[in-house]
Design a protein around this motif. Structure first.
Motif, PDB file in Angstrom:
ATOM      1  N   VAL A  78      18.862  20.077 -37.033  1.00  0.00           N
ATOM      2  CA  VAL A  78      20.111  20.734 -36.626  1.00  0.00           C
ATOM      3  C   VAL A  78      20.404  20.315 -35.195  1.00  0.00           C
ATOM      4  CG1 VAL A  78      21.299  22.932 -36.282  1.00  0.00           C
ATOM      5  CG2 VAL A  78      19.620  22.707 -38.125  1.00  0.00           C
ATOM      6  N   VAL A  79      21.634  19.873 -34.957  1.00  0.00           N
ATOM      7  CA  VAL A  79      22.051  19.512 -33.604  1.00  0.00           C
ATOM      8  C   VAL A  79      23.105  20.533 -33.201  1.00  0.00           C
ATOM      9  CG1 VAL A  79      23.095  17.724 -32.153  1.00  0.00           C
ATOM     10  CG2 VAL A  79      21.588  17.079 -34.059  1.00  0.00           C
ATOM     11  N   GLY A  80      22.757  21.422 -32.262  1.00  0.00           N
ATOM     12  CA  GLY A  80      23.730  22.466 -31.955  1.00  0.00           C
ATOM     13  C   GLY A  80      23.306  23.410 -30.850  1.00  0.00           C
ATOM     14  N   SER A  81      24.020  24.518 -30.793  1.00  0.00           N
ATOM     15  CA  SER A  81      23.931  25.437 -29.662  1.00  0.00           C
ATOM     16  C   SER A  81      22.815  26.467 -29.792  1.00  0.00           C
ATOM     17  CB  SER A  81      25.252  26.203 -29.558  1.00  0.00           C
ATOM     18  OG  SER A  81      25.485  26.876 -30.791  1.00  0.00           O
ATOM     19  N   VAL A  82      22.385  26.944 -28.630  1.00  0.00           N
ATOM     20  CA  VAL A  82      21.450  28.064 -28.550  1.00  0.00           C
ATOM     21  C   VAL A  82      22.073  29.059 -27.575  1.00  0.00           C
ATOM     22  CG1 VAL A  82      19.094  28.769 -27.986  1.00  0.00           C
ATOM     23  CG2 VAL A  82      19.534  26.421 -28.765  1.00  0.00           C
ATOM     24  N   ASN A  83      22.249  30.286 -28.006  1.00  0.00           N
ATOM     25  CA  ASN A  83      22.854  31.298 -27.131  1.00  0.00           C
ATOM     26  C   ASN A  83      21.990  32.540 -27.061  1.00  0.00           C
ATOM     27  OD1 ASN A  83      25.227  29.928 -26.498  1.00  0.00           O
ATOM     28  ND2 ASN A  83      26.377  30.842 -28.183  1.00  0.00           N
ATOM     29  N   LEU A  84      22.135  33.243 -25.951  1.00  0.00           N
ATOM     30  CA  LEU A  84      21.624  34.614 -25.879  1.00  0.00           C
ATOM     31  C   LEU A  84      22.840  35.514 -26.089  1.00  0.00           C
ATOM     32  CD1 LEU A  84      19.454  36.700 -25.310  1.00  0.00           C
ATOM     33  CD2 LEU A  84      19.984  36.491 -22.888  1.00  0.00           C
ATOM     34  N   ASP A  85      22.833  36.248 -27.199  1.00  0.00           N
ATOM     35  CA  ASP A  85      23.930  37.180 -27.473  1.00  0.00           C
ATOM     36  C   ASP A  85      23.607  38.523 -26.821  1.00  0.00           C
ATOM     37  OD1 ASP A  85      24.968  35.191 -29.035  1.00  0.00           O
ATOM     38  OD2 ASP A  85      24.567  36.157 -30.958  1.00  0.00           O
ATOM     39  N   GLN A  86      24.554  39.061 -26.094  1.00  0.00           N
ATOM     40  CA  GLN A  86      24.392  40.396 -25.504  1.00  0.00           C
ATOM     41  C   GLN A  86      25.471  41.284 -26.097  1.00  0.00           C
ATOM     42  OE1 GLN A  86      22.789  40.522 -21.576  1.00  0.00           O
ATOM     43  NE2 GLN A  86      23.473  38.447 -21.198  1.00  0.00           N
TER      44      GLN A  86
ATOM     45  N   ARG B 293      13.617  29.669 -42.574  1.00  0.00           N
ATOM     46  CA  ARG B 293      13.207  30.831 -43.395  1.00  0.00           C
ATOM     47  C   ARG B 293      13.173  30.472 -44.880  1.00  0.00           C
ATOM     48  NH1 ARG B 293      15.538  36.164 -40.780  1.00  0.00           N
ATOM     49  NH2 ARG B 293      14.556  35.905 -38.747  1.00  0.00           N
ATOM     50  N   LEU B 294      14.016  29.512 -45.263  1.00  0.00           N
ATOM     51  CA  LEU B 294      14.079  29.149 -46.688  1.00  0.00           C
ATOM     52  C   LEU B 294      13.064  28.070 -47.043  1.00  0.00           C
ATOM     53  CD1 LEU B 294      17.929  29.476 -47.117  1.00  0.00           C
ATOM     54  CD2 LEU B 294      16.186  30.887 -48.211  1.00  0.00           C
ATOM     55  N   GLY B 295      12.194  27.749 -46.081  1.00  0.00           N
ATOM     56  CA  GLY B 295      11.032  26.951 -46.425  1.00  0.00           C
ATOM     57  C   GLY B 295      11.084  25.480 -46.096  1.00  0.00           C
ATOM     58  N   CYS B 296      12.097  25.025 -45.364  1.00  0.00           N
ATOM     59  CA  CYS B 296      12.164  23.610 -44.970  1.00  0.00           C
ATOM     60  C   CYS B 296      11.490  23.411 -43.623  1.00  0.00           C
ATOM     61  CB  CYS B 296      13.624  23.196 -44.808  1.00  0.00           C
ATOM     62  SG  CYS B 296      14.244  22.241 -46.163  1.00  0.00           S
ATOM     63  N   SER B 297      11.045  22.179 -43.360  1.00  0.00           N
ATOM     64  CA  SER B 297      10.658  21.862 -41.990  1.00  0.00           C
ATOM     65  C   SER B 297      11.927  21.518 -41.231  1.00  0.00           C
ATOM     66  CB  SER B 297       9.650  20.709 -41.969  1.00  0.00           C
ATOM     67  OG  SER B 297      10.169  19.584 -42.636  1.00  0.00           O
ATOM     68  N   VAL B 298      12.087  22.118 -40.064  1.00  0.00           N
ATOM     69  CA  VAL B 298      13.349  22.040 -39.328  1.00  0.00           C
ATOM     70  C   VAL B 298      13.102  21.758 -37.852  1.00  0.00           C
ATOM     71  CG1 VAL B 298      15.479  23.282 -38.723  1.00  0.00           C
ATOM     72  CG2 VAL B 298      14.302  23.824 -40.853  1.00  0.00           C
ATOM     73  N   ALA B 299      13.893  20.871 -37.279  1.00  0.00           N
ATOM     74  CA  ALA B 299      13.874  20.661 -35.824  1.00  0.00           C
ATOM     75  C   ALA B 299      15.264  20.954 -35.280  1.00  0.00           C
ATOM     76  CB  ALA B 299      13.461  19.234 -35.496  1.00  0.00           C
ATOM     77  N   LEU B 300      15.306  21.495 -34.075  1.00  0.00           N
ATOM     78  CA  LEU B 300      16.581  21.778 -33.423  1.00  0.00           C
ATOM     79  C   LEU B 300      16.730  20.880 -32.204  1.00  0.00           C
ATOM     80  CD1 LEU B 300      19.139  23.515 -33.041  1.00  0.00           C
ATOM     81  CD2 LEU B 300      17.735  25.172 -31.811  1.00  0.00           C
ATOM     82  N   VAL B 301      17.832  20.138 -32.166  1.00  0.00           N
ATOM     83  CA  VAL B 301      18.161  19.307 -31.005  1.00  0.00           C
ATOM     84  C   VAL B 301      19.278  20.023 -30.262  1.00  0.00           C
ATOM     85  CG1 VAL B 301      19.009  17.061 -30.222  1.00  0.00           C
ATOM     86  CG2 VAL B 301      17.519  17.207 -32.249  1.00  0.00           C
ATOM     87  N   GLY B 302      19.025  20.374 -29.013  1.00  0.00           N
ATOM     88  CA  GLY B 302      20.017  21.118 -28.253  1.00  0.00           C
ATOM     89  C   GLY B 302      19.558  21.245 -26.824  1.00  0.00           C
ATOM     90  N   ALA B 303      20.100  22.235 -26.123  1.00  0.00           N
ATOM     91  CA  ALA B 303      19.720  22.427 -24.726  1.00  0.00           C
ATOM     92  C   ALA B 303      19.707  23.915 -24.381  1.00  0.00           C
ATOM     93  CB  ALA B 303      20.686  21.689 -23.806  1.00  0.00           C
ATOM     94  N   VAL B 304      18.661  24.318 -23.686  1.00  0.00           N
ATOM     95  CA  VAL B 304      18.619  25.644 -23.074  1.00  0.00           C
ATOM     96  C   VAL B 304      18.465  25.427 -21.572  1.00  0.00           C
ATOM     97  CG1 VAL B 304      17.720  26.899 -25.082  1.00  0.00           C
ATOM     98  CG2 VAL B 304      16.119  25.794 -23.498  1.00  0.00           C
ATOM     99  N   GLY B 305      18.382  26.528 -20.827  1.00  0.00           N
ATOM    100  CA  GLY B 305      18.243  26.403 -19.387  1.00  0.00           C
ATOM    101  C   GLY B 305      16.787  26.407 -18.961  1.00  0.00           C
ATOM    102  N   THR B 306      16.578  26.828 -17.710  1.00  0.00           N
ATOM    103  CA  THR B 306      15.222  26.806 -17.159  1.00  0.00           C
ATOM    104  C   THR B 306      14.765  28.214 -16.763  1.00  0.00           C
ATOM    105  OG1 THR B 306      16.331  26.228 -15.088  1.00  0.00           O
ATOM    106  CG2 THR B 306      15.250  24.435 -16.276  1.00  0.00           C
ATOM    107  N   ASP B 307      15.535  29.231 -17.134  1.00  0.00           N
ATOM    108  CA  ASP B 307      15.199  30.598 -16.705  1.00  0.00           C
ATOM    109  C   ASP B 307      14.368  31.342 -17.765  1.00  0.00           C
ATOM    110  OD1 ASP B 307      17.078  30.917 -18.673  1.00  0.00           O
ATOM    111  OD2 ASP B 307      18.536  31.990 -17.444  1.00  0.00           O
ATOM    112  N   ALA B 308      14.072  32.597 -17.471  1.00  0.00           N
ATOM    113  CA  ALA B 308      13.237  33.397 -18.374  1.00  0.00           C
ATOM    114  C   ALA B 308      13.943  33.626 -19.725  1.00  0.00           C
ATOM    115  CB  ALA B 308      12.914  34.741 -17.722  1.00  0.00           C
TER     116      ALA B 308
END
Ligand code: ATP
Length: 307
Positions: free
Chosen positions: A7-15, A51-66
């Motif tokens: 999967v090539v996509g976003s990572v968010n922290l939802d508040q 969760r459905l049982g595949c091997s999965v890698a995520l290509v994306g970007a997060v930051g450097t904070d906690a």
């Protein structure tokens, strides 16, 4: 090591903050406690597939904070390979969500690190992307990153064109093997008003006009419409007690990728995804409700194809 799905996509922290009524411009309202949840279409679709049982890698970007460290840890706990998740200086993507008592919401997304996912980072994951059975992307990351992924994919490239784009670049269309829009995204891509798109027949006519032979339009409680070349099939959703449809689209895309990676044809893959997505609306929260393979199997009768 090769993985089934990249999967090539976003990572968010939802508040998420619950409010009695959504504020109007200029108004200040009191809300409940802040609920912090891992989100982002890319990360959610990766979790759904894992969760459905595949091997999965995520290509994306997060930051450097906690917060970024936490988001990464949550993905690892879901067995998602994050070895190609870049860490760029600053915060990860954030989504601030206000939800009222009628479940109406307003969402503000601050893309953070997602906006800095560039084609070089995607290129650096070229070995994984080229070896994957299915590569999935959405549009919460910059288009050059999506284009790079589409060019590197050697098997099936699935595009979930969300959030709805006004148009897609000409060079992307020939690289898309399967397009998975919802009604709003289909309307936007076809340049027609969203409101006129209720009937599946109308959806089928519009899907047939897209420059992509294989299209799966998600139709909420109506299921999904599959266009595979000259064939069109409406797959009804099973009747379930819908509590919260947040993340249904992400569950659908993750499940579709799994089924395609397992070698099912497009209609069968969509049937599998319709069953998985139906289970995801029975509980609150995007990821909490995503079914495991075991839950999907156990649900058996309940989520048999509706006919
Ligand atoms: P969201 O943005 O809420 O995640 P979406 O707009 O991207 O969703 P939808 O078309 O609403 O996507 O839903 C995706 C899939 O989830 C549908 O194709 C269907 O299979 C399933 N689904 C959604 N709502 C229901 C429901 N009420 N009952 C059964 N299945 C549903």
């Amino acid at each position: 090591m090769a993985v089934d799905v990249v999967v090539v996509g976003s990572v968010n922290l939802d508040q998420v903050i619950e409010v009695a009524a959504l504020p109007v411009p200029g108004e200040t309202v009191q809300g409940g406690p802040i609920i912090r949840l891992g989100g982002g279409k890319g990360a959610n679709q990766a979790v759904a597939a894992a969760r459905l049982g595949c091997s999965v890698a995520l290509v994306g970007a997060v930051g450097t904070d906690a917060d970024s460290a936490q988001l990464r840890a949550e993905l690892v706990a879901e067995s998602v390979d994050v070895s190609r998740l870049a860490a760029v200086e600053g915060p990860p993507g954030h989504a601030v969500v206000l939800v009222d008592r009628q479940a109406e919401n307003v969402v503000v997304v601050s893309p953070g690190a997602n906006a800095r996912l560039d084609s070089d980072t995607v290129q650096a994951a070229g070995d994984l992307i080229a070896a994957a059975s299915v590569v999935v992307a959405q549009l919460e990351v910059p288009l050059p990153a999506v284009l790079a992924a589409a060019r590197l994919a050697s098997a099936t490239f699935v595009l979930n064109p969300a959030p709805a784009p006004a148009e897609l670049p000409d060079e992307l269309w020939p690289l898309v093997d399967v397009l998975v829009p919802n009604r709003t995204e289909l309307a936007r891509l076809c340049g027609v008003p969203d409101s006129g798109l209720r009937a599946p027949g109308e959806v089928a006519r519009l899907a047939a006009g897209l420059p992509c032979e294989r299209v799966v339009v998600t139709l909420g409680a109506d299921g999904a419409l599959v266009r595979d070349g000259a064939r069109t099939e409406l797959i009804a959703a099973p009747t379930v007690r819908a509590v919260d449809t947040t993340g249904a689209g992400d569950t659908f895309c993750g499940a579709l990728a799994v089924a395609l990676a397992e070698g099912r044809n497009l209609a069968d893959a969509a049937r599998f995804a319709v069953r998985a997505a139906a289970l995801s609306v029975e509980q609150t929260g995007a990821r909490t409700a995503m079914p495991t393979r075991a839950r999907l199997a156990a649900a058996g009768e309940l989520v048999q194809d509706a006919r």
